[in-house]
Each structure stands twice: as structure tokens, then as C-alpha cells.
Design a protein around this motif. Structure first.
Motif, PDB file in Angstrom:
ATOM      1  N   ALA A  67       0.825  -1.212   0.000  1.00  0.00           N
ATOM      2  CA  ALA A  67       0.000   0.000   0.000  1.00  0.00           C
ATOM      3  C   ALA A  67       0.856   1.258   0.000  1.00  0.00           C
ATOM      4  O   ALA A  67       0.436   2.312  -0.495  1.00  0.00           O
ATOM      5  N   LEU A  70       1.329   3.013  -3.326  1.00  0.00           N
ATOM      6  CA  LEU A  70       0.169   3.605  -3.975  1.00  0.00           C
ATOM      7  C   LEU A  70       0.094   5.101  -3.694  1.00  0.00           C
ATOM      8  O   LEU A  70       0.650   5.587  -2.710  1.00  0.00           O
ATOM      9  N   ALA A  73      -4.091   9.083  -1.837  1.00  0.00           N
ATOM     10  CA  ALA A  73      -5.544   8.935  -1.797  1.00  0.00           C
ATOM     11  C   ALA A  73      -5.945   7.464  -1.795  1.00  0.00           C
ATOM     12  O   ALA A  73      -6.882   7.056  -1.096  1.00  0.00           O
ATOM     13  N   GLN A  74      -5.227   6.648  -2.581  1.00  0.00           N
ATOM     14  CA  GLN A  74      -5.524   5.221  -2.626  1.00  0.00           C
ATOM     15  C   GLN A  74      -5.114   4.535  -1.313  1.00  0.00           C
ATOM     16  O   GLN A  74      -5.777   3.598  -0.866  1.00  0.00           O
ATOM     17  N   GLN A  75      -4.021   5.011  -0.708  1.00  0.00           N
ATOM     18  CA  GLN A  75      -3.604   4.440   0.571  1.00  0.00           C
ATOM     19  C   GLN A  75      -4.702   4.617   1.627  1.00  0.00           C
ATOM     20  O   GLN A  75      -5.032   3.689   2.365  1.00  0.00           O
ATOM     21  N   LYS A  77      -7.830   4.891   1.205  1.00  0.00           N
ATOM     22  CA  LYS A  77      -8.964   4.001   0.914  1.00  0.00           C
ATOM     23  C   LYS A  77      -8.651   2.572   1.334  1.00  0.00           C
ATOM     24  O   LYS A  77      -9.519   1.856   1.863  1.00  0.00           O
ATOM     25  N   VAL A  78      -7.396   2.147   1.108  1.00  0.00           N
ATOM     26  CA  VAL A  78      -6.987   0.799   1.499  1.00  0.00           C
ATOM     27  C   VAL A  78      -7.090   0.622   3.007  1.00  0.00           C
ATOM     28  O   VAL A  78      -7.659  -0.352   3.510  1.00  0.00           O
ATOM     29  N   SER A  99      -4.699  -4.615  -0.734  1.00  0.00           N
ATOM     30  CA  SER A  99      -3.681  -3.760  -1.352  1.00  0.00           C
ATOM     31  C   SER A  99      -3.202  -4.419  -2.641  1.00  0.00           C
ATOM     32  O   SER A  99      -2.584  -5.486  -2.610  1.00  0.00           O
TER      33      SER A  99
END
Length: 294
Positions: A67, A70, A73-75, A77-78, A99
Motif C-alpha cells: 500500500a 500507492l 488517496a488510494q492508501q 482508501k486501502v 492492497s
């Protein structure tokens, strides 16, 4: 003089009726089964934790190292996780974190089940023991008394796939089912030790008992909660290892917790490290047990 015996007779009849009535009441009071049994005690836990907040952020970062690669923003969400659907959050809750990094994918899922007995003669804890025992039986753990060669034979038998794992159970070209396997098949990687980092002599691969890695086979865990076990399933597609799922299931009083930790490398020839996954899954189990006692 004739009147006196009659009066005496009436008095005797009244006394007899009174004695009979008292005897009937006494007999009624002595009937068995009236409020002589008490209901079994309720379970220790009446609620469940919020599943998606049950794992600290620092632990999630360790469980999902990809993660960090990434975008931020994606982190977020994860690490937020996805809650499992449930009809009653006091009875069952769960959450999953996934992830998907360029080099590998990892996911961690937890499930909390609070067991309630609806039989007043059976406690919640006793009912939870029954539910847990069925889960352990379904895992089909290899016997601790089996010799290494016997263990290999047992783990080659078919096994049901873990929840949400559509590839588990896929057969290899050699006809072997995707059964739990603490180390990869040397024919698929060329070297068992090189692929997993395990030391030579793993009993799950026919090694010598007493070696450092002999505890990598699926087994009962003696130091986690009231009772626990670990399962390790290596899923294959064809002759190539695809991904590994390590499951840790434990019971604490009337709550049963299931942890599933899965890793899948981007390269189909790579095999996830069983030792690493097992250690991290067990460490998470210990954290969750401690959180219940706080």
C-alpha cells in the motif's frame, strides 16, 4: 344422650377433612420440577468491536506493505477497509483490507462472531465451543502424530477453499488438488528452500522433526485465546503456485474470531513466504485477543 355422640362424630369428620387438606397441600408442595433448575450463565461478551477499526494503522501498514507504493488517496482508501454485510452488528461483524500493488497483492480479513445459546440449559460459552469445534474439524488439520511422509499424503487430499477464494482447490497438471501446503512444490520452483526462504528439513516437506520450521504445517495453537488453530492453504493453477492464504481462528469466551491473510505475487512463478504470513497472522490474533481483555 343421643345428641352427644352425633356432635362428637361431626367434630371427628371436620378434623379428618382438615388433616386431609393439609396433607394434600404438603403433597402438592413436594412435587418435583418446580423451580429447581437455574438458567445457564450468559456469555462474557454482549457486544462486538467495530471491525474496520479493530486493527491499528501501524499494523495494517505492516500487513499490507504494498500500500505504501500507492498514491496517498488510494492508501487512505486501502486502510479504511470494507465492512462485511451483516444483519445484526451485535452478533456478527467483519472487515476486509486489500492492497493491489505492482509487485504483489495482499489482503487481510477479520470476522467476529458472538455466539448466543437459545437453550436455557446450555451456556453461551458451551455453544461457542461447539461452533468452534466444527470450524476446527472442517479445517481438516493434519494429525500431530503423523510422520513427515504421512503428513504429505494427508495434505494432498482435497480441501474446501477458504471464504471468498474462487481459485482454491484448482487442480494442477499432475492431478494434485490445491490443498494446504506449508511449502511450495519443488517441481514448480526448482528449489523449495530458495522459493520460500525456509530452512532445510521442514516436516511438511518430509524434513526432520525438530527443525526450526516444523511448525509451519497447519496446527492447533495452544497460546491464543481459549482455543485456536492455524490453517495454511497454497492455491495452484496448473503447476504454478498462485497465492497463499493463512487462516487463524480462535475463541475467547463466547466470541469466535477468524483472520484470513492472503498474498499473491505479481509473478506466477513466485511463492508467498509461508513463515512470514503465519507469523504476522498470529501476531494479529494476539493483538485482537488483548483488545478483548482491555
Amino acid at each position: 344422650m343421643a345428641y352427644v355422640p352425633g356432635a362428637v362424630l361431626i367434630a371427628a369428620l371436620v378434623a379428618g377433612c382438615s388433616a386431609g387438606t393439609e396433607g394434600d397441600v404438603s403433597a402438592s408442595d413436594s412435587k418435583p420440577g418446580t423451580l429447581t433448575t437455574s438458567a445457564a450463565p450468559p456469555g462474557k461478551y454482549r457486544t462486538l468491536p467495530e471491525a474496520c477499526r479493530a486493527i491499528p494503522l501501524s499494523t495494517l501498514k505492516d500487513l499490507l506493505p504494498g500500500a505504501a507504493q500507492l498514491p496517498e488517496a488510494q492508501q487512505d482508501k486501502v486502510y479504511e477497509g470494507t465492512p462485511a454485510g451483516t444483519f445484526d452488528t451485535d452478533r456478527r461483524v467483519g472487515c476486509r483490507w486489500t492492497s493491489d500493488a505492482p509487485d504483489a497483492s495482499r489482503s487481510i480479513a477479520i470476522d467476529f462472531e458472538r455466539v448466543v445459546s437459545y437453550d436455557p440449559a446450555v451456556s453461551d460459552d458451551d455453544r461457542a465451543r461447539e461452533v468452534y469445534a466444527k470450524k476446527e474439524d472442517a479445517a481438516d488439520l493434519p494429525s500431530a502424530s503423523l510422520a513427515p511422509d504421512d503428513t504429505d499424503k494427508e495434505t494432498a487430499s482435497p480441501k474446501s477453499s477458504p471464504p471468498g477464494d474462487e481459485k482454491a482447490g484448482a487442480k494442477s497438471d499432475g492431478g494434485t488438488d490445491g490443498k494446504k501446503d506449508a511449502t511450495p512444490d519443488s517441481s514448480a520452483t526448482g528449489s523449495t528452500d530458495d522459493a520460500t526462504g525456509d530452512t532445510e528439513g521442514d516436516p511438511a516437506d518430509g524434513g526432520t522433526a525438530g527443525s526450526p520450521t516444523e511448525n509451519l504445517q497447519p496446527r492447533v495453537l495452544d497460546t491464543l485465546g481459549d482455543s485456536a488453530f492455524l490453517d495454511d492453504v497454497l492455491t495452484r493453477a496448473g503447476s504454478t503456485a498462485q497465492h497463499r492464504t493463512v487462516s487463524v481462528v480462535f475463541r475467547t469466551s463466547n466470541v469466535i474470531v477468524t483472520i484470513e491473510y492472503t498474498a499473491q505475487p505479481a509473478l506466477s512463478t513466485e511463492v508467498p513466504d509461508s513463515k512470514e504470513l503465519q507469523e504476522k497472522a498470529q501476531a494479529l490474533g494476539e493483538k485482537l485477543v488483548d483488545s478483548f481483555s482491555e
